[in-house]
Design a protein around this motif. Structure first.
Motif, short mmCIF file in Angstrom:
data_model
loop_
_atom_site.label_atom_id
_atom_site.label_comp_id
_atom_site.label_asym_id
_atom_site.label_seq_id
_atom_site.Cartn_x
_atom_site.Cartn_y
_atom_site.Cartn_z
N GLY A 26 0.61 4.05 -2.93
CA GLY A 26 0.19 5.41 -2.63
C GLY A 26 1.21 6.45 -3.02
O GLY A 26 0.88 7.44 -3.71
N CYS A 35 -0.05 0.56 -10.59
CA CYS A 35 -0.68 -0.69 -10.14
C CYS A 35 -0.18 -1.89 -10.95
O CYS A 35 0.03 -2.97 -10.40
CB CYS A 35 -2.20 -0.59 -10.24
SG CYS A 35 -2.95 0.46 -8.98
N PRO A 86 0.81 -1.23 0.00
CA PRO A 86 0.00 0.00 0.00
C PRO A 86 0.84 1.28 0.00
O PRO A 86 0.49 2.26 -0.67
CB PRO A 86 -0.82 -0.11 1.30
CG PRO A 86 -0.92 -1.58 1.54
CD PRO A 86 0.39 -2.14 1.10
N SER A 87 1.96 1.28 0.74
CA SER A 87 2.80 2.48 0.78
C SER A 87 3.46 2.74 -0.57
O SER A 87 3.55 3.90 -1.01
CB SER A 87 3.87 2.35 1.88
OG SER A 87 4.80 1.32 1.58
#
Length: 201
Positions: free
Chosen positions: A64, A156, A60-61
């Protein structure tokens, strides 16, 4: 740091030391629209994801930080194109070559706003497409929408590749080979385009 280390995703990540995440963000930001295309954006994202445990990162980091950096990089590229256009480029320049911008402009003309998504996956074109969009005075609202889609899609995709490869036993010990394959796939569109131009001539 030598040029070879800058182009080596693994060495670059190690050089960042405890600042891996900010370093990753800076590289993605610069390559996305700050007119310096010779940075290992694709391989850096994949390598960082594969070696996330080594560098104390989380998926996730990485997602983001990289998405925000990619988005902001394109904003800068668009603004530069809107303000300065082709005046920044010269035929004999080392980095800001007219041929690079021409390639991006042709790509943008061929694919329209979708180029902001597709161009993310093509080295050099990735850096100059937002500039071409700004030079062509693309409507900002439309640019903003496609820029978000492009940033999310590219980051992604690269992180997903790293995530799934990282779960395969032994891959983490052969990152260099994986990166070479990824770079090869990334430059394939350029090679195909070059071959087509040669055949036409």
């Amino acid at each position: 740091m030598s040029l070879s280390n800058i182009l080596d995703a693994g060495a670059l990540l190690e050089a960042f030391g405890p600042f891996v995440l900010p370093g990753l963000a800076i590289v993605v930001f610069i390559e996305s629209g700050f007119l310096f295309p010779f940075l290992p954006g694709d391989s850096l994202l994949v390598t960082a994801t594969i070696l996330r445990d080594t560098f104390h990162l989380s998926v996730p980091s990485i997602l983001g930080v990289a998405i925000v950096a990619a988005f902001l990089g394109d904003q800068v590229g668009f603004w530069l194109g809107r303000e300065f256009g082709r005046r920044l480029f010269k035929d004999d320049a080392r980095v800001l070559k007219t041929e690079y911008l021409q390639r991006a402009e042709d790509f943008f003309a061929k694919h329209g706003p979708l180029a902001l998504v597709l161009g993310r996956f093509v080295p050099i074109v990735r850096t100059y497409v937002p500039l071409a969009a700004g030079t062509a005075e693309m409507h900002y609202t439309s640019f903003l929408r496609w820029n978000v889609l492009g940033a999310i899609g590219w980051v992604c995709s690269m992180v997903a590749v790293g995530y799934f490869l990282g779960n395969i036993p032994g891959i983490a010990d052969n990152v260099d080979a994986i990166v070479i394959i990824i770079v090869g796939i990334s430059v394939l569109p350029i090679i195909i385009s070059w071959l087509r131009s040669k055949v036409k001539k």
